[in-house]
Design a protein around this motif. Sequence first.
Motif, short mmCIF file in Angstrom:
data_model
loop_
_atom_site.label_atom_id
_atom_site.label_comp_id
_atom_site.label_asym_id
_atom_site.label_seq_id
_atom_site.Cartn_x
_atom_site.Cartn_y
_atom_site.Cartn_z
N PRO A 119 36.81 45.63 34.91
CA PRO A 119 35.62 44.83 35.24
C PRO A 119 36.00 43.48 35.82
O PRO A 119 37.01 42.89 35.43
CB PRO A 119 34.92 44.65 33.89
CG PRO A 119 35.71 45.38 32.88
CD PRO A 119 36.99 45.84 33.48
N CYS A 120 35.20 43.02 36.76
CA CYS A 120 35.43 41.69 37.35
C CYS A 120 35.31 40.64 36.25
O CYS A 120 34.43 40.71 35.40
CB CYS A 120 34.38 41.45 38.44
SG CYS A 120 34.27 39.74 38.99
N LEU A 121 36.22 39.67 36.29
CA LEU A 121 36.24 38.62 35.27
C LEU A 121 34.99 37.75 35.34
O LEU A 121 34.52 37.21 34.36
CB LEU A 121 37.50 37.75 35.49
CG LEU A 121 37.90 36.77 34.40
CD1 LEU A 121 38.16 37.48 33.08
CD2 LEU A 121 39.16 36.02 34.83
N LYS A 122 34.44 37.65 36.56
CA LYS A 122 33.33 36.73 36.77
C LYS A 122 31.96 37.41 36.58
O LYS A 122 31.14 36.94 35.82
CB LYS A 122 33.44 36.15 38.19
CG LYS A 122 32.71 34.85 38.36
CD LYS A 122 33.00 34.26 39.73
CE LYS A 122 31.93 33.27 40.12
NZ LYS A 122 31.97 33.00 41.56
N CYS A 123 31.74 38.54 37.26
CA CYS A 123 30.39 39.15 37.20
C CYS A 123 30.37 40.44 36.38
O CYS A 123 29.33 41.06 36.23
CB CYS A 123 29.85 39.39 38.60
SG CYS A 123 30.59 40.80 39.44
N HIS A 124 31.53 40.84 35.85
CA HIS A 124 31.67 42.00 34.96
C HIS A 124 31.37 43.35 35.63
O HIS A 124 31.24 44.37 34.95
CB HIS A 124 30.79 41.84 33.70
CG HIS A 124 30.90 40.48 33.08
ND1 HIS A 124 32.11 39.97 32.68
CD2 HIS A 124 29.98 39.53 32.84
CE1 HIS A 124 31.92 38.75 32.21
NE2 HIS A 124 30.64 38.46 32.30
N ILE B 68 40.23 42.55 43.48
CA ILE B 68 39.13 41.95 44.24
C ILE B 68 37.81 42.60 43.85
O ILE B 68 37.71 43.83 43.79
CB ILE B 68 39.38 42.10 45.76
CG1 ILE B 68 40.71 41.39 46.11
CG2 ILE B 68 38.24 41.51 46.57
CD1 ILE B 68 41.24 41.73 47.46
N CYS B 69 36.80 41.76 43.60
CA CYS B 69 35.48 42.29 43.24
C CYS B 69 34.66 42.49 44.52
O CYS B 69 34.49 41.56 45.31
CB CYS B 69 34.77 41.32 42.30
SG CYS B 69 33.11 41.85 41.90
N LEU B 70 34.18 43.71 44.72
CA LEU B 70 33.41 44.01 45.93
C LEU B 70 31.98 43.49 45.83
O LEU B 70 31.26 43.41 46.81
CB LEU B 70 33.37 45.52 46.17
CG LEU B 70 34.74 46.19 46.35
CD1 LEU B 70 34.59 47.69 46.49
CD2 LEU B 70 35.49 45.61 47.57
N LYS B 71 31.60 43.11 44.61
CA LYS B 71 30.23 42.63 44.41
C LYS B 71 30.13 41.12 44.62
O LYS B 71 29.25 40.64 45.34
CB LYS B 71 29.78 43.01 43.00
CG LYS B 71 28.28 43.12 42.88
CD LYS B 71 27.92 43.77 41.57
CE LYS B 71 26.44 43.54 41.28
NZ LYS B 71 26.13 43.82 39.89
N CYS B 72 31.04 40.36 43.98
CA CYS B 72 30.91 38.90 44.07
C CYS B 72 32.08 38.25 44.81
O CYS B 72 32.07 37.05 45.05
CB CYS B 72 30.75 38.28 42.69
SG CYS B 72 32.27 38.15 41.74
N GLY B 73 33.11 39.03 45.13
CA GLY B 73 34.22 38.48 45.90
C GLY B 73 35.30 37.80 45.07
O GLY B 73 36.29 37.32 45.60
N HIS B 74 35.11 37.77 43.74
CA HIS B 74 36.09 37.08 42.90
C HIS B 74 37.46 37.77 42.99
O HIS B 74 37.56 38.99 43.02
CB HIS B 74 35.60 37.08 41.44
CG HIS B 74 36.49 36.33 40.51
ND1 HIS B 74 36.57 34.95 40.52
CD2 HIS B 74 37.37 36.76 39.56
CE1 HIS B 74 37.45 34.58 39.60
NE2 HIS B 74 37.95 35.63 39.01
N LYS B 75 38.50 36.92 43.04
CA LYS B 75 39.86 37.47 43.10
C LYS B 75 40.63 37.05 41.86
O LYS B 75 40.50 35.92 41.40
CB LYS B 75 40.60 36.94 44.33
CG LYS B 75 40.09 37.55 45.62
CD LYS B 75 40.87 37.01 46.80
CE LYS B 75 40.23 37.54 48.08
NZ LYS B 75 40.66 36.83 49.26
ZN LIG Z 1 32.46 40.12 40.51
#
Ligand SMILES: [Zn+2]
Length: 301
Positions: free
Chosen positions: A216-221, A233-240
Amino acid sequence: MPYKPRNHPDELLLFHSLNIRGDLTSKEKQYYLNLSKGFEGEVIFDRQTEQLQCDCCVLNDLLLQTNNTLFQIDSLIITSKQAHMFEVKNYEGEYGWYADKFYKLPHYEILNPLHQLERSESLLRQIFHEHAINLPIKASVVFINPEFTLFQAHPDKPFILPTQIKSSMRKLNSITSKLTNTHRHIAEKLNTLHIEKSPYQLLPNYHYAKLRKGIPCLKCHSLSTVAERQKLICLKCGHKEVIAMAILRSVKEFKRMFPKHKVTTSIIQDWCLVVHSKKRIRKVLDQYFTKIGSNRWVYYE
Ligand SMILES: [Zn+2]
């Protein structure tokens, strides 16, 4: 200070994982949201108590037991004068107090936080008695959310409303007398009486095979993440995120959810799903965990 910090409760972390990877029922989801909101409120209150200048010991999130009865104290502040016990509530919106009952307006009755406070205070008093601790106890419910409004409560109730938090901290700060060794021993005693894990966690049943895999993305889960070179890389929010760190927290999550399973490179690769290089996973396991066994039978603790 604080003398005993607040840890992220395991129960909340598990629910967080199940909310991402499993299918919580609407009731479980509500329970998780309440748990999460409560914890957020406690952390906000900690920011206030961390700034206290008076000589005191702050014990956060104490789980104690007396006469086979468990109870939890959100924050206990020991000063030279008193033990201040705080029950923190992160309620939001308009509430009312009518005929000793607590309502979320317009007419939804909820558990009366005062009853919970009185119960905890009485149990803490029993513990003090058992251990010959001679310190007066003062108990209050703190409503931490700035968007909380309470109608009809008499000012003699032990409530600290959002607009009163600063002044109650100032009151504590005005205590000039110092703690003695006796006070420190009391704090140490309570710390040793603290129970690490509540046996009454309301966890739903879950099975490895049925959970969604991935990191899971650290930022938006979101589980919509991909591994590219050294990054997740998160495809939803772009967080790396550095991929090794993402693998590390996935291993910790796996261990928390399946404490009896052996941690192997293969199972972690399956759990993470998006990391195609076994070598990369092995490197993280070698670096942060202890290798046990050899060849095909290697696992990590
Ligand atoms: Zn994210």
